[in-house]
Enzyme design. Structure first.
Site, PDB file in Angstrom:
ATOM      1  N   LYS A 185      10.119  10.055  -0.788  1.00  0.00           N
ATOM      2  CA  LYS A 185       8.862   9.939  -1.831  1.00  0.00           C
ATOM      3  C   LYS A 185       9.244   8.664  -2.523  1.00  0.00           C
ATOM      4  O   LYS A 185       8.107   8.015  -2.760  1.00  0.00           O
ATOM      5  CB  LYS A 185       9.197  11.072  -2.695  1.00  0.00           C
ATOM      6  CG  LYS A 185       8.064  11.272  -3.688  1.00  0.00           C
ATOM      7  CD  LYS A 185       8.068  10.487  -5.022  1.00  0.00           C
ATOM      8  CE  LYS A 185       7.051  10.658  -6.092  1.00  0.00           C
ATOM      9  NZ  LYS A 185       6.885   9.817  -7.165  1.00  0.00           N
TER      10      LYS A 185
ATOM     11  N   GLU B  11       1.877   5.964 -11.551  1.00  0.00           N
ATOM     12  CA  GLU B  11       3.278   6.368 -11.972  1.00  0.00           C
ATOM     13  C   GLU B  11       3.854   5.059 -12.835  1.00  0.00           C
ATOM     14  O   GLU B  11       4.123   4.012 -11.939  1.00  0.00           O
ATOM     15  CB  GLU B  11       3.934   7.012 -10.777  1.00  0.00           C
ATOM     16  CG  GLU B  11       5.618   7.112 -11.350  1.00  0.00           C
ATOM     17  CD  GLU B  11       6.278   7.827 -10.252  1.00  0.00           C
ATOM     18  OE1 GLU B  11       5.630   8.417  -9.166  1.00  0.00           O
ATOM     19  OE2 GLU B  11       7.543   7.734 -10.208  1.00  0.00           O
TER      20      GLU B  11
ATOM     21  N   ASP C 174      -6.655   4.828   4.281  1.00  0.00           N
ATOM     22  CA  ASP C 174      -6.789   6.136   4.333  1.00  0.00           C
ATOM     23  C   ASP C 174      -5.322   6.774   4.079  1.00  0.00           C
ATOM     24  O   ASP C 174      -4.553   6.737   5.060  1.00  0.00           O
ATOM     25  CB  ASP C 174      -7.219   6.776   5.764  1.00  0.00           C
ATOM     26  CG  ASP C 174      -7.046   8.103   5.814  1.00  0.00           C
ATOM     27  OD1 ASP C 174      -6.593   8.690   5.101  1.00  0.00           O
ATOM     28  OD2 ASP C 174      -7.981   8.461   6.771  1.00  0.00           O
TER      29      ASP C 174
ATOM     30  N   HIS D 241      13.133   4.505 -16.150  1.00  0.00           N
ATOM     31  CA  HIS D 241      11.805   5.266 -15.917  1.00  0.00           C
ATOM     32  C   HIS D 241      11.358   5.799 -17.284  1.00  0.00           C
ATOM     33  O   HIS D 241      10.012   5.311 -17.611  1.00  0.00           O
ATOM     34  CB  HIS D 241      12.227   6.672 -15.404  1.00  0.00           C
ATOM     35  CG  HIS D 241      11.207   7.094 -14.285  1.00  0.00           C
ATOM     36  ND1 HIS D 241      10.808   6.357 -13.110  1.00  0.00           N
ATOM     37  CD2 HIS D 241      10.504   8.213 -14.575  1.00  0.00           C
ATOM     38  CE1 HIS D 241       9.830   7.024 -12.604  1.00  0.00           C
ATOM     39  NE2 HIS D 241       9.615   8.069 -13.166  1.00  0.00           N
TER      40      HIS D 241
HETATM   41  C1  MEV Z   1      10.416   8.749  -8.190  1.00  0.00           C
HETATM   42  O1  MEV Z   1       9.200   8.642  -7.946  1.00  0.00           O
HETATM   43  C2  MEV Z   1      11.184   8.206  -6.905  1.00  0.00           C
HETATM   44  C3  MEV Z   1      12.781   8.792  -6.916  1.00  0.00           C
HETATM   45  O2  MEV Z   1      12.869  10.135  -7.156  1.00  0.00           O
HETATM   46  C4  MEV Z   1      13.150   8.413  -5.659  1.00  0.00           C
HETATM   47  C5  MEV Z   1      14.427   8.844  -4.945  1.00  0.00           C
HETATM   48  O3  MEV Z   1      14.963   9.813  -5.486  1.00  0.00           O
HETATM   49  O4  MEV Z   1      15.115   8.026  -4.156  1.00  0.00           O
HETATM   50  C6  MEV Z   1      13.662   8.050  -7.860  1.00  0.00           C
END
Ligand code: MEV
Length: 413
Positions: free
Chosen positions: A253, A76, A269, A366
């Protein structure tokens, strides 16, 4: 020197010239064949090739007073940039402070056909069972590890022997499963019960890491917003994650973006790591964000508590040359240190994501970082990739159709 402006070959030379890696490891990176064929064949079944993932490193980490470059493997765009960006803001505020628990892996022997006497029989032989379990893996005992706890839990007609094992620097799955399977035979003989199964638990509750950072407000400001305001908004967004499970999952995430990338780069792992982290987030019965941010003494204070279920020796970690290279780049001496770094990376990625979300939003940064992969998807090769990406960033139109159009125009010129 801006590392992101160098070519990949120049970055490898930077690692070599600054003694992060040796000549052999530099050749390994340049060869672009990260895994020898026979090793690949021995690691998993029906092998027909190798699956590539970009491998890079995050910069600017200071963890418990030591500086690190942190290798990360991830597909990513923007994750490595976000880790470095968060780490730099934290380094400029004094760095990460991380505490790491002992490395205890729990295992379960599950008994069936339990009778009224089973618990008493087990309690009487508690010390014998511990001794038997330690004898089942003599080399672990010699390295300073071994059984640290043995508990018996009743579940109606089933019973569990929960054994906690200090596996020192190994992730411990094989060690604990070996101990459990050997010990279960003794337990069956003592109790006359059937052994339903013997297996480690991936809960990771014996391998907790607490990473903390205090961030100065001036490290958080943007062109449009004062640092104190950014800090307040980060606190608010964290509070929202505490009440909204949907947000908490995304919050976590962002943490796992960094954590998993280092777990992968060190040959660990990642399934075990994910299972442990997600279970820990749900431990109160309601899924929660793994980190908390609040304002303490005029600074933004972040704290991430989570299991980091990894090792620094054993299995694929010891056999995969790229995993060894990753440990070399970090100059890691043991699994405690690696767990501390991984916890810090989780907090750094979290900070970057939250700061972007409460200010400009994440799409600006991003998408400009994704523009190169978009250019490749549109068919760009070689120098075209940079050229197409630059036009997409200027236009701020990141659709695939636009990328194809820009590429076509470039080729027509
Ligand atoms: C993107 O890979 C991760 C985010 O969505 C995490 C978040 O929203 O805190 C930017």
């Amino acid at each position: 020197m801006k590392l992101y402006e160098l070519t990949d070959e120049e970055r490898i030379n930077y690692l070599l010239d600054n003694n992060y890696i040796n000549n052999e490891q530099a050749d390994l990176l340049k060869s672009r064949t990260p895994l020898p064929e026979d090793l690949a064949d021995s690691l998993s079944e029906n092998q027909v090739g190798m699956f590539g993932l970009p491998y890079g490193f995050a910069t600017d980490f200071t963890v418990n007073g030591k500086d690190y470059l942190v290798p990360m493997s991830i597909e990513e765009p923007s994750v490595i940039a976000a880790a470095s960006n968060g780490a730099k803001r934290i380094r400029n505020s004094g760095g990460f402070t991380v505490s790491v628990s002992d490395h205890i892996v729990y295992g379960q022997i599950v008994l069936e056909s339990v009778t009224d006497d089973t618990l008493d029989l087990l309690k009487q032989r508690h010390d014998d069972i511990v001794k038997f379990a330690n004898d089942a893996h003599p080399s672990l005992f010699k390295r300073g590890g071994g059984v640290r706890s043995l508990e018996f839990h009743n579940y109606n007609d089933m019973m569990e022997l929960e054994i906690g094992v200090d596996t020192v620097d190994a992730m411990g799955a094989n060690i604990v499963n070996t101990i459990l399977e050997k010990t279960s035979k003794e337990v069956a003989a003592i109790t006359g019960c059937d052994v339903l199964c013997s297996i480690l638990s991936n809960s990771g509750v014996g391998q907790l890491v607490t990473a903390q950072a205090d961030v100065d407000f001036d490290q958080l400001s943007t062109k449009m917003m004062a640092g104190s305001e950014v800090a307040k908004r980060i606190v608010q967004l964290t509070k929202f994650a505490q009440v909204s499970v949907k947000r908490a999952v995304t919050h976590n995430k962002g943490i796992m973006n960094g954590v998993d990338a280092v777990v992968l780069a060190t040959g660990n792992d990642f399934r075990a790591q994910e299972a442990a982290a997600q279970a820990f987030a749900s431990q109160t019965g309601k899924y929660q964000p793994l980190s908390n941010w609040k304002i303490v003494d005029g600074r933004l204070h972040g704290e991430l508590i989570m299991p980091v279920e990894i090792g620094s020796v054993g299995g694929a970690i010891s056999s995969m040359p790229m995993a060894q290279l990753s440990l070399a780049i970090m100059k890691i001496s043991d699994s405690r240190e690696l767990r501390a770094v991984i916890g810090s990376v989780g907090l750094a990625n979290n900070l970057s994501a939250l700061r972007a979300l409460v200010t400009t939003g994440i799409q600006a940064g991003h998408m400009s970082l994704q523009s190169k992969s978009l250019a490749v998807t549109a068919g760009a090769i070689g120098i075209e990739i940079e050229l197409v990406a630059a036009v997409l960033n200027k236009q701020r139109d990141y659709s695939l159709d636009n990328a194809k159009k820009v590429l076509k125009e470039l080729r027509n010129k």
